[in-house]
Write a protein that holds these residues in place. Structure first.
Motif, short mmCIF file in Angstrom:
data_model
loop_
_atom_site.label_atom_id
_atom_site.label_comp_id
_atom_site.label_asym_id
_atom_site.label_seq_id
_atom_site.Cartn_x
_atom_site.Cartn_y
_atom_site.Cartn_z
N ASN A 48 47.56 -30.18 14.52
CA ASN A 48 47.59 -28.72 14.59
C ASN A 48 48.29 -28.11 13.39
N PHE A 49 48.81 -28.94 12.49
CA PHE A 49 49.48 -28.47 11.29
C PHE A 49 48.73 -28.92 10.04
N SER A 50 48.70 -28.03 9.06
CA SER A 50 48.16 -28.42 7.76
C SER A 50 49.12 -27.96 6.68
N VAL A 51 49.14 -28.68 5.57
CA VAL A 51 50.01 -28.35 4.44
C VAL A 51 49.14 -28.18 3.20
N ASP A 52 49.27 -27.04 2.54
CA ASP A 52 48.62 -26.82 1.25
C ASP A 52 49.56 -27.33 0.15
N PHE A 53 49.02 -28.01 -0.83
CA PHE A 53 49.86 -28.55 -1.90
C PHE A 53 49.04 -28.75 -3.16
N PHE A 54 49.72 -28.99 -4.26
CA PHE A 54 49.05 -29.46 -5.47
C PHE A 54 49.90 -30.54 -6.10
N ILE A 55 49.35 -31.22 -7.08
CA ILE A 55 50.03 -32.36 -7.70
C ILE A 55 50.18 -32.09 -9.18
N THR A 56 51.38 -32.35 -9.70
CA THR A 56 51.63 -32.21 -11.14
C THR A 56 52.19 -33.52 -11.69
N ASP A 57 52.23 -33.62 -13.02
CA ASP A 57 52.98 -34.72 -13.61
C ASP A 57 54.44 -34.29 -13.71
N SER A 58 55.30 -35.18 -14.23
CA SER A 58 56.73 -34.89 -14.25
C SER A 58 57.09 -33.75 -15.18
N GLU A 59 56.16 -33.33 -16.05
CA GLU A 59 56.41 -32.22 -16.95
C GLU A 59 55.83 -30.91 -16.44
N GLY A 60 55.21 -30.95 -15.25
CA GLY A 60 54.69 -29.73 -14.66
C GLY A 60 53.23 -29.47 -14.91
N ASN A 61 52.52 -30.35 -15.61
CA ASN A 61 51.09 -30.17 -15.82
C ASN A 61 50.33 -30.45 -14.53
#
Length: 559
Positions: free
Chosen positions: A198-211
């Motif tokens: 019943n829960f969902s999480v929106d996210f994105f992925i970056t490298d360690s420098e923020g790209n």
């Protein structure tokens, strides 16, 4: 390539007002209490206790305890309900149920945690890779305690006449509204619960420098998110572990549209990258011993203590602290602090502590949990484990689940000649606490307890960060107060004879723990004080510290 700045934090909190002071939270709790909103009041008082770790928090502890006691006994809040009939009690609990359902929708009672991104498939023809992560969830202590309070009280007071209310308290309930998954059953309909999907999480992925490497991803709790078709730069970042998962929002899912939640805790494996990445990588790849070894000193300072002699026990204490006798101790290493939650969680991938904090000592650890931890830490560090169960040192073959509060089935032995981590013996512990036998003070480092200990003087109501009080002359912190500490020995009576390298009795019923805790009176914080408990038991005031043998231990004559 898009770039996003990512700060290094240990926990992301979405939609939470971080700056609230103790005074603000306590006043908020009083306001909720005046309005009869008991669940919101409990939440505010808990937060106030977390915000202030001094005697000033007494008011919040008392306020929380009063409401908790009233609800646990079956009353629908504070006040005199002795004249209430069954219908009135039912109406009171129906109001609490409505508040509970709303509160559980406004707040997530669990912590979400992303697993490390792993490579799950390689296409040998196209040379492309697929990756995945998993979103798990665990109860947060505040909400679990509140749910337990209400479950106990409701089950105590409910009668069969309450046919239009639930049979047992809906521990996981969220508000049922139009369009929410689940059938409609009026007041009894609580089927849309806090179950993972019943829960969902929106996210994105970056490298360690923020790209940004991956945009606009969504995963439901207790489900796996997989993706492929990434750039060469992204593949290299995933391979090296130079990535971060950045949560954006959490939703309670409805059929029509998601409801955004606030006060949600989300943990990712790439926070505190310098330390945590190496530990997690090493757990999957035994060739990374050197990487772990370079990070371990940041989490635990091992101090080498010289061989020596000291007078163990006291003439002034309880009978089990007598008689005073001479003990000769070989050189060994000991952690300058108790094992922290940071280190325990990195090794065990769990944290049983009620009062969370990276630098706080781990709590609620049984003796069996402690020796399991020692063997696992030894394996991570590439050292020889000290403990065996029926001759087996491999913890995977012990058939033991840490935190289960059960005993390990089999005979536990310790190889004190191994170079791995272990619990100190009782003699080693008192030797270190006394400043390597100097016996200068009745507490570990001072005759004034408040200089060296967090203890039950009304100033500490939970464990505090390790190493924040004065050390003793051997460089040991918190050997008086903060949390009690397990040692190796079975509990047995002292004898007057001189002993060398003693490890206590060969068998027994209970194991010894030492040092006093954050709620202890001064007597329990004396370096000679002894107490014991069954090894499968644990308590909020009980942790441990680790030791290592560094000097050759003489072999028994039988060998």
């Amino acid at each position: 390539m898009k770039k996003f700045f990512v700060g290094v934090v240990s926990m992301l909190v979405l939609g939470f007002a971080q700056a609230e002071s103790y005074e603000e939270l306590f006043a908020q709790g009083k306001a909720y209490e005046a309005e009869g909103q008991w669940i919101h009041a409990l939440s505010s008082y808990w937060d106030a206790m977390e915000a202030e770790m001094s005697e000033k928090a007494c008011d919040a502890y008392i306020a929380y305890g009063n409401i908790a006691y009233a609800l646990r006994t079956g009353n629908p809040g504070l006040g005199d309900y002795s004249s209430f009939g069954d219908d009135e009690m039912k109406a009171g609990w129906k109001k609490i149920q409505a508040e509970y359902e709303t509160f559980w929708t406004e707040h997530s009672p669990r912590q979400f945690e992303f697993a490390k991104i792993s490579q799950v498939m390689i296409d040998s023809v196209t040379k492309s890779s697929a990756y995945s992560t998993f979103l798990k969830w665990t109860w947060l202590p505040k909400y679990e305690d509140m749910a337990d309070i209400l479950t106990t009280g409701y089950d105590k007071v409910r009668t069969t006449a309450w046919s239009d209310m639930v049979t047992s308290w809906p521990k996981y309930a969220a508000t049922i509204g139009e369009g929410v998954e689940g059938s409609e059953r009026g007041d009894r309909n609580l089927s849309s619960t806090h179950k993972p999907t019943n829960f969902s999480v929106d996210f994105f992925i970056t490298d360690s420098e923020g790209n940004v490497l991956l945009e606009k991803a969504t995963v439901r709790a207790s489900e796996t998110f997989s993706f492929s078709q990434v750039s060469d730069e992204a593949r290299e970042a995933f391979r090296s572990g130079r990535v971060r998962i950045v949560p954006r929002a959490v939703h309670l899912v409805k059929k029509s549209s998601p409801v955004s939640l606030e006060n949600v805790f989300i943990k990712t494996p790439y926070d505190d990258l310098e330390i945590k990445k190496n530990v997690l990588v090493y757990m999957q790849d035994i060739s990374k011993v050197a990487a772990f070894s370079s990070d371990f000193p940041r989490m635990m300072d091992m101090v080498q203590l010289p061989r020596g002699s000291f007078m163990m026990g006291t003439t002034k204490g309880t009978p089990n602290q007598k008689p005073v006798h001479r003990v000769n101790v070989l050189a060994f290493k000991m952690g300058s602090t108790e094992v922290t939650q940071e280190l325990y969680e990195y090794v065990m991938e769990m944290n049983p502590s009620l009062h969370k904090g990276k630098k706080k000592p781990v709590q609620s650890v049984s003796w069996f949990d402690a020796i399991y931890f020692c063997n696992k830490l030894s394996m991570i560090a590439g050292l020889t484990p000290c403990y065996t169960v029926d001759g087996v040192s491999d913890i995977e073959k012990w058939e033991y689940k840490p935190g289960s509060k059960e005993a390990i089935d089999g005979f536990v032995a310790c190889n004190f000649r191994a170079n791995g981590f272990r619990l100190p013996t009782e003699a080693e512990w008192e030797y270190a606490a006394s400043g390597c036998g100097k016996g200068e003070t009745q507490y570990a480092g001072s005759s004034e307890l408040s200089d060296v200990a967090w203890y039950g003087n009304g100033k500490s109501f939970q464990p505090m960060d390790v190493g924040t009080k004065k050390a003793n002359s051997a460089g040991m912190y918190d050997m008086s107060g903060n949390v009690f500490e397990w040692v190796w020995d079975w509990f047995s009576k002292y004898t007057a004879s001189e002993q060398t390298n003693t490890k206590g009795a060969d068998s027994g019923v209970v194991r010894v723990y030492r040092g006093g805790g954050y709620l202890s009176l001064s007597g329990a914080c004396m370096i000679t004080y002894r107490i014991s408990k069954a090894p499968q038991k644990s308590d909020l005031f009980l942790g441990f510290r680790i030791a290592q043998s560094v000097e050759e231990v003489p072999k028994p004559k039988s060998e």
